[in-house]
Design a protein around this motif. Sequence first.
Motif, mmCIF file in Angstrom:
data_model
loop_
_atom_site.group_PDB
_atom_site.id
_atom_site.type_symbol
_atom_site.label_atom_id
_atom_site.label_comp_id
_atom_site.label_asym_id
_atom_site.label_seq_id
_atom_site.Cartn_x
_atom_site.Cartn_y
_atom_site.Cartn_z
ATOM 1 N N ARG A 198 0.826 -1.212 0.000
ATOM 2 C CA ARG A 198 0.000 0.000 0.000
ATOM 3 C C ARG A 198 0.860 1.261 0.000
ATOM 4 N NH1 ARG A 198 -4.916 -1.750 4.181
ATOM 5 N NH2 ARG A 198 -6.036 -3.048 2.637
ATOM 6 N N ALA A 199 1.982 1.222 0.702
ATOM 7 C CA ALA A 199 2.895 2.361 0.682
ATOM 8 C C ALA A 199 3.429 2.593 -0.720
ATOM 9 C CB ALA A 199 4.043 2.134 1.668
ATOM 10 N N VAL A 200 3.768 1.516 -1.416
ATOM 11 C CA VAL A 200 4.250 1.629 -2.792
ATOM 12 C C VAL A 200 3.159 2.204 -3.690
ATOM 13 C CG1 VAL A 200 5.008 0.318 -4.814
ATOM 14 C CG2 VAL A 200 5.982 -0.196 -2.576
ATOM 15 N N ILE A 201 1.921 1.743 -3.518
ATOM 16 C CA ILE A 201 0.806 2.263 -4.317
ATOM 17 C C ILE A 201 0.659 3.772 -4.098
ATOM 18 C CG2 ILE A 201 -1.711 2.284 -4.523
ATOM 19 C CD1 ILE A 201 -1.644 -0.760 -4.004
ATOM 20 N N ALA A 202 0.712 4.199 -2.831
ATOM 21 C CA ALA A 202 0.548 5.624 -2.532
ATOM 22 C C ALA A 202 1.668 6.455 -3.145
ATOM 23 C CB ALA A 202 0.498 5.827 -1.019
ATOM 24 N N ILE A 203 2.892 5.967 -3.047
ATOM 25 C CA ILE A 203 4.033 6.675 -3.634
ATOM 26 C C ILE A 203 3.880 6.734 -5.157
ATOM 27 C CG2 ILE A 203 6.517 6.474 -4.073
ATOM 28 C CD1 ILE A 203 6.702 5.294 -1.172
ATOM 29 N N ALA A 204 3.528 5.604 -5.766
ATOM 30 C CA ALA A 204 3.385 5.556 -7.223
ATOM 31 C C ALA A 204 2.261 6.482 -7.696
ATOM 32 C CB ALA A 204 3.122 4.117 -7.664
ATOM 33 N N ARG A 205 1.155 6.531 -6.956
ATOM 34 C CA ARG A 205 0.064 7.434 -7.338
ATOM 35 C C ARG A 205 0.494 8.891 -7.294
ATOM 36 N NH1 ARG A 205 -4.624 4.126 -4.108
ATOM 37 N NH2 ARG A 205 -5.565 3.110 -5.924
ATOM 38 N N VAL A 207 3.511 9.995 -7.848
ATOM 39 C CA VAL A 207 4.340 10.212 -9.040
ATOM 40 C C VAL A 207 3.448 10.412 -10.263
ATOM 41 C CG1 VAL A 207 6.031 9.144 -10.586
ATOM 42 C CG2 VAL A 207 6.300 8.909 -8.106
ATOM 43 N N CYS A 208 2.470 9.532 -10.425
ATOM 44 C CA CYS A 208 1.588 9.612 -11.594
ATOM 45 C C CYS A 208 0.787 10.913 -11.595
ATOM 46 C CB CYS A 208 0.649 8.410 -11.619
ATOM 47 S SG CYS A 208 1.497 6.831 -11.852
ATOM 48 N N GLY A 209 0.419 11.400 -10.397
ATOM 49 C CA GLY A 209 -0.320 12.653 -10.321
ATOM 50 C C GLY A 209 0.478 13.837 -10.823
ATOM 51 N N ARG A 210 1.810 13.744 -10.721
ATOM 52 C CA ARG A 210 2.664 14.859 -11.156
ATOM 53 C C ARG A 210 3.024 14.771 -12.633
ATOM 54 N NH1 ARG A 210 6.547 15.649 -5.758
ATOM 55 N NH2 ARG A 210 4.759 15.660 -4.307
ATOM 56 N N VAL A 211 3.126 13.560 -13.162
ATOM 57 C CA VAL A 211 3.463 13.403 -14.589
ATOM 58 C C VAL A 211 2.517 12.372 -15.212
ATOM 59 C CG1 VAL A 211 5.871 14.161 -14.592
ATOM 60 C CG2 VAL A 211 5.331 11.838 -13.845
ATOM 61 N N PRO A 212 1.207 12.679 -15.248
ATOM 62 C CA PRO A 212 0.234 11.689 -15.743
ATOM 63 C C PRO A 212 0.451 11.302 -17.201
ATOM 64 C CG PRO A 212 -0.776 13.866 -15.530
ATOM 65 C CD PRO A 212 0.565 13.952 -14.866
ATOM 66 N N GLU A 213 1.100 12.181 -17.942
ATOM 67 C CA GLU A 213 1.356 11.856 -19.342
ATOM 68 C C GLU A 213 2.533 10.895 -19.507
ATOM 69 O OE1 GLU A 213 4.304 14.904 -18.258
ATOM 70 O OE2 GLU A 213 2.194 14.519 -17.773
ATOM 71 N N ARG A 214 3.295 10.699 -18.438
ATOM 72 C CA ARG A 214 4.492 9.856 -18.520
ATOM 73 C C ARG A 214 4.386 8.568 -17.702
ATOM 74 N NH1 ARG A 214 9.479 11.408 -20.311
ATOM 75 N NH2 ARG A 214 9.808 13.568 -20.974
ATOM 76 N N ALA A 215 3.573 8.554 -16.635
ATOM 77 C CA ALA A 215 3.589 7.441 -15.682
ATOM 78 C C ALA A 215 2.185 6.937 -15.400
ATOM 79 C CB ALA A 215 4.256 7.882 -14.374
ATOM 80 N N THR A 216 2.089 5.640 -15.068
ATOM 81 C CA THR A 216 0.791 5.039 -14.776
ATOM 82 C C THR A 216 0.927 3.930 -13.748
ATOM 83 O OG1 THR A 216 -1.101 3.872 -15.742
ATOM 84 C CG2 THR A 216 1.046 3.394 -16.691
ATOM 85 N N VAL A 217 -0.174 3.704 -12.997
ATOM 86 C CA VAL A 217 -0.267 2.529 -12.133
ATOM 87 C C VAL A 217 -1.369 1.599 -12.626
ATOM 88 C CG1 VAL A 217 0.669 3.556 -10.023
ATOM 89 C CG2 VAL A 217 -1.776 3.771 -10.527
ATOM 90 N N ASP A 218 -1.853 1.802 -13.833
ATOM 91 C CA ASP A 218 -2.916 0.949 -14.365
ATOM 92 C C ASP A 218 -2.403 -0.476 -14.552
ATOM 93 O OD1 ASP A 218 -4.983 2.858 -14.556
ATOM 94 O OD2 ASP A 218 -4.092 3.671 -16.384
ATOM 95 N N TRP A 219 -3.061 -1.412 -13.878
ATOM 96 C CA TRP A 219 -2.618 -2.803 -13.921
ATOM 97 C C TRP A 219 -2.865 -3.424 -15.294
ATOM 98 C CZ3 TRP A 219 0.514 -6.086 -11.980
ATOM 99 C CH2 TRP A 219 0.331 -7.465 -12.110
#
Length: 346
Positions: A198-205, A207-219
């Motif tokens: 869950r900590a990894v998910i929160a950190i990854a989200r 990151v994605c919130g800051r560069v949504p055009e570059r990063a994703t957590v979509d499984w």
Amino acid sequence: MAAKTVVLLTVPGPEGDREVRLTSPDKVYFPERGITKRQVVEYYLAVAEPMTRVLLDRPTNLKRYPDGVDGEPFFAKRLPKGAPEWVRTARVTFPSGRTADTFAPSEPAAIAWAANMGTLDFHPWPVRAADTDRPDELRIDLDPQPGTDFADAVAVAAVLHEVLDEAGLVGWPKTSGGRGIHVFARIRPEWSFIEVRRAVIAIARRVCGRVPERATVDWWKEERGERVFLDYNQAARDRTIASAWSVRGLPRATVSMPVTWETLPDVAPEDFDVLTVPALLERDGDAHAGMDDAVGGIETALEWFAADERDRGLGELPYPPEYPKMPGEPMRVQPSRARAGRDDAG
């Protein structure tokens, strides 16, 4: 029939010298470059000091290539039969509830022995043998999707570096040996696998919130697009990432190489291989030498996860398909299939 060639290697270690058998030393493991089994074992002996620190007392899955990279590899999650009595093990519990005694190296000779068994990649769990249910390492795998490359992973890693700093964690980047980047952070072994994931998910989200055009957590791959996937499921129990210094099963015999944040933008992953890395280690030292002294906690990241769930309705994400249904997990259904099912029902 010709006699099988065997070379006896003397490998120093914390409990004295060990004798390790090297069989079929001239067998070619990487045909494209003519790299032999002997060269792979010699490579592991050359990087034995930092690699032993990385793997020390960690249950470790062995990705074995007994016929070289052109053959069919397989994972050994249990200690192979015939191991010397000085090769240590750790008892792990899989998501199914089954247990196994897994290779847990404590000295260079154990790494050399595994390499002689055809191991290229060493895949350690993020735990130590003393407590295999509480990770002491948070890991994030930056996986470039089709249409993206290593440079895209570097750009996302820079944002991840900022977010880890805000979470109070020290991140240590390394090349994956391919197109991706792995970032590890030492943590106190006080949290469960579910909490660390869950900590990894929160950190990854974040990151994605800051560069949504570059990063994703979509499984689901159909939703990722041309972005870098932050694979949060590598933090799930029994999911592992190739260790630093591991040789990857790729034609060039590339290595997963520890680097610094300062040098990451300028590195080329293909420059790190079985033939080049020993000299680089001798010249530059281990970029991750201070990792064990930089231990943090995931309290802030867990607060982020709770806030995302409370304020944005963002909770758990899907687990890998082989896992039992987990608490709070959304439907494990590919989005296009779910939509098709709704349309059919309508």
